[in-house]
Design a protein around this motif. Structure first.
Motif, PDB file in Angstrom:
ATOM      1  N   ILE A  60       0.844  -1.195   0.000  1.00 39.00           N
ATOM      2  CA  ILE A  60       0.000   0.000   0.000  1.00 39.00           C
ATOM      3  C   ILE A  60       0.878   1.244   0.000  1.00 39.00           C
ATOM      4  O   ILE A  60       1.790   1.364   0.827  1.00 39.00           O
ATOM      5  CB  ILE A  60      -0.927   0.004   1.225  1.00 39.00           C
ATOM      6  N   PRO A  61       0.618   2.204  -0.909  1.00 33.49           N
ATOM      7  CA  PRO A  61       1.421   3.436  -0.934  1.00 33.49           C
ATOM      8  C   PRO A  61       1.243   4.269   0.334  1.00 33.49           C
ATOM      9  O   PRO A  61       0.175   4.274   0.945  1.00 33.49           O
ATOM     10  CB  PRO A  61       0.878   4.198  -2.142  1.00 33.49           C
ATOM     11  N   HIS A  62       2.298   4.968   0.698  1.00 38.20           N
ATOM     12  CA  HIS A  62       2.269   5.919   1.817  1.00 38.20           C
ATOM     13  C   HIS A  62       1.970   7.331   1.319  1.00 38.20           C
ATOM     14  O   HIS A  62       1.461   8.160   2.061  1.00 38.20           O
ATOM     15  CB  HIS A  62       3.638   5.974   2.512  1.00 38.20           C
ATOM     16  N   LEU A  63       2.356   7.603   0.063  1.00 42.24           N
ATOM     17  CA  LEU A  63       2.317   8.962  -0.483  1.00 42.24           C
ATOM     18  C   LEU A  63       1.784   8.901  -1.906  1.00 42.24           C
ATOM     19  O   LEU A  63       2.196   8.031  -2.679  1.00 42.24           O
ATOM     20  CB  LEU A  63       3.736   9.538  -0.485  1.00 42.24           C
ATOM     21  N   LEU A  64       0.863   9.820  -2.238  1.00 38.00           N
ATOM     22  CA  LEU A  64       0.367   9.924  -3.606  1.00 38.00           C
ATOM     23  C   LEU A  64       0.842  11.218  -4.235  1.00 38.00           C
ATOM     24  O   LEU A  64       0.836  12.274  -3.604  1.00 38.00           O
ATOM     25  CB  LEU A  64      -1.164   9.886  -3.639  1.00 38.00           C
ATOM     26  N   LEU A  74       2.271   8.105   9.891  1.00 44.43           N
ATOM     27  CA  LEU A  74       3.559   8.110   9.188  1.00 44.43           C
ATOM     28  C   LEU A  74       4.632   8.708  10.096  1.00 44.43           C
ATOM     29  O   LEU A  74       4.453   9.803  10.630  1.00 44.43           O
ATOM     30  CB  LEU A  74       3.470   8.919   7.898  1.00 44.43           C
ATOM     31  N   THR A  75       5.714   7.991  10.290  1.00 46.83           N
ATOM     32  CA  THR A  75       6.766   8.444  11.199  1.00 46.83           C
ATOM     33  C   THR A  75       8.074   8.708  10.461  1.00 46.83           C
ATOM     34  O   THR A  75       8.343   8.129   9.404  1.00 46.83           O
ATOM     35  CB  THR A  75       7.023   7.410  12.309  1.00 46.83           C
ATOM     36  N   LYS A  76       8.855   9.586  11.070  1.00 47.23           N
ATOM     37  CA  LYS A  76      10.169   9.926  10.540  1.00 47.23           C
ATOM     38  C   LYS A  76      10.978   8.647  10.318  1.00 47.23           C
ATOM     39  O   LYS A  76      10.972   7.737  11.151  1.00 47.23           O
ATOM     40  CB  LYS A  76      10.906  10.835  11.529  1.00 47.23           C
ATOM     41  N   GLY A  77      11.658   8.593   9.173  1.00 51.09           N
ATOM     42  CA  GLY A  77      12.496   7.450   8.856  1.00 51.09           C
ATOM     43  C   GLY A  77      11.796   6.358   8.065  1.00 51.09           C
ATOM     44  O   GLY A  77      12.444   5.418   7.598  1.00 51.09           O
ATOM     45  N   THR A  78      10.477   6.476   7.895  1.00 50.81           N
ATOM     46  CA  THR A  78       9.740   5.471   7.125  1.00 50.81           C
ATOM     47  C   THR A  78      10.196   5.480   5.666  1.00 50.81           C
ATOM     48  O   THR A  78      10.298   6.534   5.046  1.00 50.81           O
ATOM     49  CB  THR A  78       8.217   5.737   7.178  1.00 50.81           C
ATOM     50  N   ASP A  79      10.475   4.303   5.130  1.00 48.81           N
ATOM     51  CA  ASP A  79      10.773   4.131   3.710  1.00 48.81           C
ATOM     52  C   ASP A  79       9.425   4.073   3.000  1.00 48.81           C
ATOM     53  O   ASP A  79       8.761   3.040   3.013  1.00 48.81           O
ATOM     54  CB  ASP A  79      11.582   2.852   3.484  1.00 48.81           C
ATOM     55  N   MET A  80       9.013   5.190   2.416  1.00 49.95           N
ATOM     56  CA  MET A  80       7.676   5.307   1.841  1.00 49.95           C
ATOM     57  C   MET A  80       7.629   4.786   0.408  1.00 49.95           C
ATOM     58  O   MET A  80       8.517   5.066  -0.391  1.00 49.95           O
ATOM     59  CB  MET A  80       7.229   6.768   1.817  1.00 49.95           C
ATOM     60  N   LEU A  81       6.566   4.077   0.089  1.00 50.05           N
ATOM     61  CA  LEU A  81       6.236   3.776  -1.292  1.00 50.05           C
ATOM     62  C   LEU A  81       5.394   4.939  -1.789  1.00 50.05           C
ATOM     63  O   LEU A  81       4.363   5.277  -1.187  1.00 50.05           O
ATOM     64  CB  LEU A  81       5.447   2.472  -1.409  1.00 50.05           C
ATOM     65  N   SER A 135       3.128   4.778 -11.796  1.00 47.31           N
ATOM     66  CA  SER A 135       4.530   4.460 -11.515  1.00 47.31           C
ATOM     67  C   SER A 135       4.806   4.683 -10.032  1.00 47.31           C
ATOM     68  O   SER A 135       4.025   5.343  -9.337  1.00 47.31           O
ATOM     69  CB  SER A 135       5.461   5.317 -12.365  1.00 47.31           C
ATOM     70  N   THR A 136       5.885   4.113  -9.535  1.00 40.69           N
ATOM     71  CA  THR A 136       6.219   4.246  -8.118  1.00 40.69           C
ATOM     72  C   THR A 136       7.685   4.611  -7.941  1.00 40.69           C
ATOM     73  O   THR A 136       8.506   4.422  -8.831  1.00 40.69           O
ATOM     74  CB  THR A 136       5.938   2.936  -7.353  1.00 40.69           C
ATOM     75  N   VAL A 179       0.409  12.534   1.995  1.00 41.72           N
ATOM     76  CA  VAL A 179       0.435  11.347   2.847  1.00 41.72           C
ATOM     77  C   VAL A 179      -0.970  10.739   2.879  1.00 41.72           C
ATOM     78  O   VAL A 179      -1.956  11.441   3.117  1.00 41.72           O
ATOM     79  CB  VAL A 179       0.887  11.709   4.283  1.00 41.72           C
ATOM     80  N   VAL A 180      -1.051   9.422   2.644  1.00 46.21           N
ATOM     81  CA  VAL A 180      -2.356   8.752   2.594  1.00 46.21           C
ATOM     82  C   VAL A 180      -2.476   7.608   3.606  1.00 46.21           C
ATOM     83  O   VAL A 180      -3.351   6.756   3.473  1.00 46.21           O
ATOM     84  CB  VAL A 180      -2.673   8.256   1.161  1.00 46.21           C
ATOM     85  N   VAL A 181      -1.618   7.609   4.619  1.00 48.17           N
ATOM     86  CA  VAL A 181      -1.693   6.616   5.687  1.00 48.17           C
ATOM     87  C   VAL A 181      -1.653   7.326   7.037  1.00 48.17           C
ATOM     88  O   VAL A 181      -1.056   8.386   7.178  1.00 48.17           O
ATOM     89  CB  VAL A 181      -0.543   5.578   5.617  1.00 48.17           C
TER      90      VAL A 181
END
Length: 96
Positions: A4-8, A24-31, A39-40, A19-21
């Motif tokens: 599931i994406p974190h960011l659109l 969300l915390t600092k350091g998260t490797d976002m999709l 595309s991602t 941000v769509v979750v």
């Protein structure tokens, strides 16, 4: 896409994403997903950012224009590093 994406992001020319979750915390490797073509890419969150708020997709400097949905949404009023929270403390509308 099984994750599931974190960011659109709407357009490749955008320099902020949403941000769509929750939580969300600092350091998260976002999709991050570009909705124009599905595309991602990946980006590390530079701060805790609430759902619905924006994150800088690249370093933004004081005076730059924030672009979201392919549109000018405001003026950057303080330097913002890639991955950082973009909100009223560092981005202002140009409408008034």
């Amino acid at each position: 896409m099984s994750e599931i994406p974190h960011l659109l992001v709407h357009e490749h020319a955008d320099n902020v994403g949403v941000v769509v979750v929750e939580g969300l915390t600092k350091g998260t490797d976002m999709l991050c997903c570009v909705t124009h073509d599905n595309s991602t890419f990946r980006l590390t969150a530079g701060a805790d950012v609430p759902i619905g708020h924006k994150i800088a997709l690249k370093d933004l400097g004081n005076g730059d224009t924030a672009i979201k949905y392919g549109e000018d949404i405001g003026k950057i009023i303080a330097d913002i590093p890639k991955g950082a929270h973009v909100h009223t403390h560092n981005c202002k509308t140009k409408r008034w």
